[in-house]
Design an enzyme around this catalytic site. Structure first.
Site, PDB file in Angstrom:
ATOM      1  N   LYS A 149       5.784  20.656   7.277  1.00 21.84           N
ATOM      2  CA  LYS A 149       5.155  19.409   6.825  1.00 21.84           C
ATOM      3  C   LYS A 149       3.821  19.191   7.541  1.00 21.84           C
ATOM      4  O   LYS A 149       2.862  18.698   6.950  1.00 21.84           O
ATOM      5  CB  LYS A 149       6.107  18.224   7.077  1.00 21.84           C
ATOM      6  N   GLN A 170      12.387  12.784  10.949  1.00 16.78           N
ATOM      7  CA  GLN A 170      13.154  13.889  10.371  1.00 16.78           C
ATOM      8  C   GLN A 170      14.655  13.645  10.542  1.00 16.78           C
ATOM      9  O   GLN A 170      15.132  13.435  11.651  1.00 16.78           O
ATOM     10  CB  GLN A 170      12.738  15.209  11.037  1.00 16.78           C
ATOM     11  N   ASP A 175       8.863   8.382   3.546  1.00 17.79           N
ATOM     12  CA  ASP A 175      10.075   9.036   3.032  1.00 17.79           C
ATOM     13  C   ASP A 175      10.811   8.124   2.052  1.00 17.79           C
ATOM     14  O   ASP A 175      11.775   8.545   1.418  1.00 17.79           O
ATOM     15  CB  ASP A 175      11.015   9.396   4.196  1.00 17.79           C
TER      16      ASP A 175
END
Ligand code: NAD
Length: 278
Positions: free
Chosen positions: A50, A90, A113
């Site tokens: 990412k 994450q 997200d």
């Protein structure tokens, strides 16, 4: 006739190019904070990828590896830091730190997200907000493949917060007739056979076989399962290819799109924050 293979890598490359153009036209580079907690090797690889994607399109990334007990404090700092437009925490977090509890601490404006309760609520209500990357990537793939959703029978297999639920909400918002299947669905094959658009997100290798697919259907395989034979999806690709009209491969389908949509979400968050400055 063999199904058309929908090339997620190519669509993701086009998305990245579009994002790079948008970033180049912005007064300052968007900033993305990546937060990695614990020692999970797969998570470390995902975060590295990412960050590489971000660098490629001109998004500046700021990496943090806090101890489990420091995550809440770090998120508060990142929420307050103007240089940071998006926060990527994450998941999964290691034992002892709760995914949902920590995710809820992210400022919804920086929720790239799309997993905070506010983002999920806005999506459920059909209002604009941040959308989780994998479902957003599936919708982008369907658009690129020219799949008509209005009035279509869409079947989603899997009801996680991360994939299945937001995907069903997005398909509903696109005016599809949505059937939502899960582990307790009585006759999965019968439900799947109704689908013009069938989306598998169960995490069960080979769950969807050719007899479950209507001739000419579009089949999107979200499954990413590590098996002795390597990475496989939830769809029996060889069998289903003989029946479907279009299909995504694993790897090279939804995976690259998930990564690309994080960049889209980060730029969207940065633009919204720029506009909000008086
Ligand atoms: P999850 O385990 O949280 O949820 C799985 C869902 O599938 C559950 O709702 C469950 O009810 C349903 N399910 C399980 N077995 C089933 C069965 N036999 N029949 C019908 N439904 C069944 O998983 P998740 O986080 O939603 O991920 C699903 C899959 O997608 C996994 O393989 C995951 O690795 C993959 N994934 C891929 C990406 C990507 O970028 N490609 C991103 C996220 C997840």
């Amino acid at each position: 006739m063999a199904a058309r293979v929908i090339d997620g890598k190519a669509v993701a490359a086009a998305v990245r190019e579009r994002v790079a153009g948008e970033v180049a036209a912005m007064p300052t580079a968007p900033g993305l904070a990546t937060v990695l907690v614990g020692e999970d090797p797969a998570s470390a690889v995902y975060v590295r990828m990412k960050r590489e994607d971000s660098a490629q399109v001109g998004i500046e990334s700021f990496h943090h590896e806090p101890a489990p007990g420091e995550v809440a404090e770090l998120l508060a700092e990142l929420n307050a830091e103007p240089r940071i437009n998006g926060i990527l925490l994450q998941l999964p977090l290691p034992d002892g730190v709760d995914d949902a509890e920590m995710t809820a601490l992210i400022d919804p404006r920086k929720d790239v997200d799309g997993l905070t309760p506010l983002s999920a609520g806005l999506l459920a209500q059909g209002r604009p907000g941040q959308v989780p990357c994998t479902p957003a990537g599936v919708m982008e793939l369907l658009a690129h493949a020219g799949v008509e959703l209005e009035g279509a029978e869409a079947v989603v297999v899997g009801r996680s917060q991360l994939v299945g639920k937001p995907l069903a909400a997005l398909l509903l918002a696109a005016n599809a007739t949505v059937t939502h299947c899960h582990s307790r669905t009585r006759d999965l094959a019968a439900s799947c056979r109704r689908a013009d658009v069938l989306i598998a997100a169960a995490g069960v290798p080979g769950l969807i076989t050719a007899d479950m697919v209507r001739e000419g259907a579009t089949v999107i395989d979200v499954g990413t399962n590590r098996t002795d034979e390597g990475l496989t999806g939830d769809v029996d690709f060889d069998g289903v290819s003989g029946v479907a009209g279009a299909i995504t491969p694993v790897p090279g389908g939804v995976g690259p799109m998930t990564r690309a949509m994080l960049l889209v979400n980060t730029v969207a968050a940065a633009k919204a924050q720029l506009e909000a400055v008086p």
